[in-house]
Write a protein that holds these residues in place. Structure first.
Motif, PDB file in Angstrom:
ATOM      1  N   LEU A  64     -13.652  83.391 102.403  1.00 57.90           N
ATOM      2  CA  LEU A  64     -13.045  84.718 102.448  1.00 57.90           C
ATOM      3  C   LEU A  64     -13.740  85.637 101.446  1.00 57.90           C
TER       4      LEU A  64
ATOM      5  N   GLY B 259      -3.360  90.439 102.351  1.00 60.59           N
ATOM      6  CA  GLY B 259      -2.602  89.229 102.095  1.00 60.59           C
ATOM      7  C   GLY B 259      -1.145  89.440 102.469  1.00 60.59           C
TER       8      GLY B 259
ATOM      9  N   TYR C  47      -5.212  86.301 104.355  1.00 56.74           N
ATOM     10  CA  TYR C  47      -4.727  85.111 103.655  1.00 56.74           C
ATOM     11  C   TYR C  47      -3.211  85.214 103.546  1.00 56.74           C
TER      12      TYR C  47
ATOM     13  N   THR D 221       0.167  83.932 101.198  1.00 57.16           N
ATOM     14  CA  THR D 221       0.574  83.385  99.902  1.00 57.16           C
ATOM     15  C   THR D 221       1.996  82.838  99.989  1.00 57.16           C
TER      16      THR D 221
ATOM     17  N   ARG E 202      -0.608  76.796 108.805  1.00 63.39           N
ATOM     18  CA  ARG E 202      -1.479  77.956 108.562  1.00 63.39           C
ATOM     19  C   ARG E 202      -2.691  78.049 109.478  1.00 63.39           C
TER      20      ARG E 202
ATOM     21  N   THR F 139      -6.227  79.987 108.556  1.00 63.65           N
ATOM     22  CA  THR F 139      -6.044  81.082 107.611  1.00 63.65           C
ATOM     23  C   THR F 139      -5.958  80.549 106.186  1.00 63.65           C
ATOM     24  N   PRO F 140      -6.701  81.131 105.242  1.00 61.60           N
ATOM     25  CA  PRO F 140      -6.596  80.686 103.852  1.00 61.60           C
ATOM     26  C   PRO F 140      -5.159  80.774 103.333  1.00 61.60           C
TER      27      PRO F 140
ATOM     28  N   ASP G 172      -6.176  76.960  99.183  1.00 63.71           N
ATOM     29  CA  ASP G 172      -7.416  77.677  98.889  1.00 63.71           C
ATOM     30  C   ASP G 172      -7.438  78.313  97.509  1.00 63.71           C
TER      31      ASP G 172
END
Length: 341
Positions: A49, A135, A164, A166, A197, A200-201, A228
């Motif tokens: 990323l 994010g 990403y 979180t 996920r 996707t990071p 990640d």
């Protein structure tokens, strides 16, 4: 302009001023402004990323994704919205957001107030990002009977839209949430979210109030589940010496007084990981010098929120200019070369 408006905003209740600021940013995104030009020396990455620069908006500022484009227009390399929960919730009773002006700090006990995943993700999907990365920060509802299921729902829904995702298990304002930072609960959470996920990071956001033993356990679990990045950290329930009248309010403290603790915990995570996982630094970052210090301590990326309240919307560009000057002074051709240097 920001300094002209600040006395007017500070005359309002903090939460009302916050809402008005987001509305202004949303309007700004519809106006013709010059395109953001990024310094190539500041490009960075976490795994595969890439980011145009290493400065991002921390979650909590734009919980519902109403001002994504306006925030990107300020020059940030990433904007993280949320925390979003599966079901909309009102959060804790007001007042729940307090400025500590003398300390350049904030105390909040918001309690994951948001309009829910469906509404937030619809806005995120429609927002223009340009070169910025989006994010999406997800959490569990306060009254959830299965909090891990809430996180899986959030990750599954957000992953196709986000650059990403979180997992936020660090808020002090949802009772029992921080228990997910330990032992079997953490292992179960990370395993379930990793499966949800896709490609996707996935980042993990943890609290700065953890001790060394807890940090070691989190780092091992995160590396084992191929997370990640670790975001260190969130607000603190500790209280360093403060001068402001609202210093005794219950909730999480953010802003300048958090810097020393956040800096130390970043170093602790770096030491525990040995560079085995990417780090994102948050907490008390308010200048190019502080951002550079966190990068030199091991952060591949840094985030801010509270500093914008006191320094205004021009802060992001000032930090990026100063960060480039720090790199040039110390002979680094790229910001990536300075990470953990």
């Amino acid at each position: 302009m920001s300094y002209a408006l600040r006395p007017l905003l500070f005359a309002l209740d903090a939460e009302r001023a916050h809402a008005l600021t987001l509305k202004a940013l949303a309007v700004r995104a519809r106006l013709p402004f010059p395109a953001v030009r990024h310094d190539r020396r500041l490009a960075t990455r976490i795994g595969a990323l890439t980011f145009a620069n290493p400065l991002g908006v921390a979650a909590g500022l734009d919980k519902d994704g109403v001002a994504i484009e306006g925030l990107f227009g300020l020059g940030f390399g990433a904007v993280e919205i949320g925390t979003l929960t599966p079901v909309p919730q009102a959060g804790n009773p007001r007042p729940r957001l307090f400025r500590l002006v003398a300390d350049r700090a904030v105390v909040n006990r918001m309690g994951f107030n948001n309009g829910g995943l469906e509404a937030g993700l619809a806005r995120a999907k429609g927002a223009r990002r340009g070169t910025g990365r989006l994010g999406i920060n997800v959490g569990a509802n306060k009254d959830a009977t299965d909090r891990i299921a809430d996180y899986v729902a959030g990750v599954s829904a957000a992953a196709p839209i986000a650059d990403y995702v979180t997992i936020n298990i660090s808020s002090p304002n949802t009772p029992g949430l921080r228990d997910l930072q330990h032992g079997a609960a953490l292992a179960e959470l990370l395993a379930a979210c990793t499966e949800a996920r896709g490609d996707t990071p996935l980042f993990l956001k943890i609290a700065p109030d953890l001790d060394a033993g807890a940090i070691d356990g989190i780092v091992r679990a995160a590396i084992g589940q191929r997370i990640d990045a670790i975001v260190m950290g969130n607000t603190t329930i500790s209280r360093p010496p403060l001068r402001s009248p609202h210093a005794a309010e219950t909730g999480g403290l953010s802003g300048a007084p958090l810097a020393a603790l956040a800096r130390q915990r970043l170093a602790d995570v770096r030491s525990a990981s040995g560079g085995g996982i990417a780090l994102v630094a948050a907490g008390g970052i308010d200048s190019g010098a502080e951002a550079y210090a966190r990068i030199r301590a091991g952060a591949a990326f840094v985030q801010l929120y509270s500093a914008l309240i006191y320094a205004g919307p021009g802060l992001a560009r000032r930090i990026l200019v100063d960060l480039a000057a720090c790199l040039a002074r110390d002979g680094f051709a790229r910001v990536e070369d300075a990470v953990a240097a």
